[in-house]
Design an enzyme around this catalytic site. Structure first.
Site, PDB file in Angstrom:
ATOM      1  N   ARG A 141       0.692  -1.098   0.052  1.00  0.00           N
ATOM      2  CA  ARG A 141       0.172   0.034  -0.023  1.00  0.00           C
ATOM      3  C   ARG A 141       0.879   1.272  -0.119  1.00  0.00           C
ATOM      4  O   ARG A 141       1.286   1.636   0.804  1.00  0.00           O
ATOM      5  CB  ARG A 141      -1.065  -0.020   1.175  1.00  0.00           C
ATOM      6  CG  ARG A 141      -1.847  -1.108   1.280  1.00  0.00           C
ATOM      7  CD  ARG A 141      -2.678  -1.257   2.562  1.00  0.00           C
ATOM      8  NE  ARG A 141      -3.607  -2.391   2.637  1.00  0.00           N
ATOM      9  CZ  ARG A 141      -4.316  -2.895   3.723  1.00  0.00           C
ATOM     10  NH1 ARG A 141      -4.128  -2.206   4.653  1.00  0.00           N
ATOM     11  NH2 ARG A 141      -4.914  -3.954   3.673  1.00  0.00           N
TER      12      ARG A 141
ATOM     13  N   ASP B 135       1.877   5.107  -0.311  1.00  0.00           N
ATOM     14  CA  ASP B 135       1.520   6.335   0.267  1.00  0.00           C
ATOM     15  C   ASP B 135       1.107   7.508  -0.787  1.00  0.00           C
ATOM     16  O   ASP B 135       1.744   7.126  -1.947  1.00  0.00           O
ATOM     17  CB  ASP B 135       2.366   6.919   1.204  1.00  0.00           C
ATOM     18  CG  ASP B 135       2.284   6.459   2.810  1.00  0.00           C
ATOM     19  OD1 ASP B 135       1.370   5.500   2.800  1.00  0.00           O
ATOM     20  OD2 ASP B 135       3.200   6.321   3.315  1.00  0.00           O
TER      21      ASP B 135
ATOM     22  N   TYR C  45      12.316  -1.318  -2.339  1.00  0.00           N
ATOM     23  CA  TYR C  45      12.200  -0.028  -2.746  1.00  0.00           C
ATOM     24  C   TYR C  45      13.549   0.580  -2.856  1.00  0.00           C
ATOM     25  O   TYR C  45      14.405   0.064  -2.506  1.00  0.00           O
ATOM     26  CB  TYR C  45      11.600   0.580  -1.302  1.00  0.00           C
ATOM     27  CG  TYR C  45      10.253   0.186  -1.026  1.00  0.00           C
ATOM     28  CD1 TYR C  45       8.839   1.355  -1.471  1.00  0.00           C
ATOM     29  CD2 TYR C  45       9.889  -0.958  -0.095  1.00  0.00           C
ATOM     30  CE1 TYR C  45       7.727   1.016  -1.175  1.00  0.00           C
ATOM     31  CE2 TYR C  45       8.545  -0.917   0.001  1.00  0.00           C
ATOM     32  CZ  TYR C  45       7.447  -0.232  -0.208  1.00  0.00           C
ATOM     33  OH  TYR C  45       6.074  -0.607  -0.056  1.00  0.00           O
TER      34      TYR C  45
ATOM     35  N   ARG D 239      10.924   6.128   4.111  1.00  0.00           N
ATOM     36  CA  ARG D 239      11.168   7.620   4.038  1.00  0.00           C
ATOM     37  C   ARG D 239      11.661   8.101   5.398  1.00  0.00           C
ATOM     38  O   ARG D 239      12.448   9.083   5.450  1.00  0.00           O
ATOM     39  CB  ARG D 239       9.732   8.141   3.676  1.00  0.00           C
ATOM     40  CG  ARG D 239       9.207   7.946   2.286  1.00  0.00           C
ATOM     41  CD  ARG D 239       7.912   8.523   2.119  1.00  0.00           C
ATOM     42  NE  ARG D 239       7.707   9.579   2.285  1.00  0.00           N
ATOM     43  CZ  ARG D 239       6.306  10.235   2.777  1.00  0.00           C
ATOM     44  NH1 ARG D 239       5.504   9.390   2.574  1.00  0.00           N
ATOM     45  NH2 ARG D 239       6.368  11.651   3.013  1.00  0.00           N
TER      46      ARG D 239
END
Length: 279
Positions: A68, A70, A129, A216
């Site tokens: 999911r 952002d 990622y 992040r």
């Protein structure tokens, strides 16, 4: 004379069309999305896919994603699955069929039929990622759309001394959003490294799963501590203290969403984390 009723004319003999499970690999520019998941107020990737499938199927089709992302986060290899009752479309033809219906900021890269009980999220064994940064001179506006810009050139050796600290299984409470509802904040990280790719600084991280905004938050902390540390050894000590504190206030600012890409998803035997859930 008895009337003959053929099976195809008898509603009690009618059988539902068999369902196939289709796995998609999807890329999207997350700049104008509120995230992957459907939301009441905001445009989402999941909603756009389900709207396209509704047009094809003439009924609602639920799409399940592997992760999911952002608002503002991009994807090069998001994986999604759905069930289809359309027998006439070969599995690989869902690529052109869906791309004709989807907006330009979402592209289906591949489609294939998989086992009936495939679950894009619960069957995933690894999520990878990449976070992209442009450093030094101001880049052009096209690069800025997909990178985090910093006028400061950070030390690659100092960054990697800190990236090494998060490898393995740890409690990542320090780097979880206050809104993260996960029962456990422990995650296993198998890759964590900074490298240069052309003119960009890239951070790559892979793990069994991630907390909300964990990547992040890690990037923002790395960048903040890099400015304070005098050498790689000092940076490693500082990063370890922040990680082990389990205190969100000790983390650096959360890096902007624009530089983050869900790079790819792997499926296979799960070495770390919980076994795949039964659906």
């Amino acid at each position: 004379m008895a009337e003959h009723i053929h099976a195809q004319d008898n509603p009690f003999c009618a059988s539902k069309p068999s369902l196939r499970t289709i796995r998609l690999v999807i890329a999207y520019d997350g700049s104008d999305f509120s995230g992957w998941q459907k939301q009441k107020n905001g445009r989402s990737v999941q909603e756009e896919l389900e709207k396209a499938l509704l047009i094809m199927h003439k009924h609602e089709v639920r799409v399940i994603g592997s992760a999911r992302t952002d608002a503002g986060v991009h994807a090069m290899g998001q994986v999604a699955g759905f069930h289809t009752d359309i027998a006439s479309i070969p599995a690989d033809h869902f690529v052109p069929a869906l791309n004709r219906l989807l907006p330009r900021d979402i592209r289906v890269l591949s489609s294939e039929e998989v086992k009936p009980d495939f679950h894009a999220r619960f069957d995933a064994s690894l999520r990878r990622y990449r976070y992209f940064m442009s450093c030094g001179m101001a880049p052009d506006p096209f690069v800025l759309r997909y990178t985090h810009f910093s006028p400061h050139y950070p030390s690659l050796s100092i960054l990697n001394s800190m990236a090494f600290v998060v490898l393995g299984e740890h409690d990542f409470s320090t780097f979880a959003s206050a809104q993260d509802k996960s029962e456990s904040k422990c995650r296993f990280i198998s890759e964590s490294v900074f490298f240069l790719e052309r003119a960009l600084l890239v951070y790559q991280i892979a793990g069994n799963a991630f907390l909300w905004r964990q990547v992040r938050s890690l990037v923002g902390t790395f960048l903040e501590l890099e400015k304070k540390a005098k050498n790689p050894c000092e940076a490693e000590v500082m990063m370890r203290e922040v990680l082990e504190s389990k205190d969100r206030s000790k983390a650096g600012p959360t890096a902007p969403a624009c530089g983050l890409f869900l790079w790819n998803i792997e499926y296979g035997e799960r070495v770390h984390g919980h076994p795949a859930k039964a659906v």
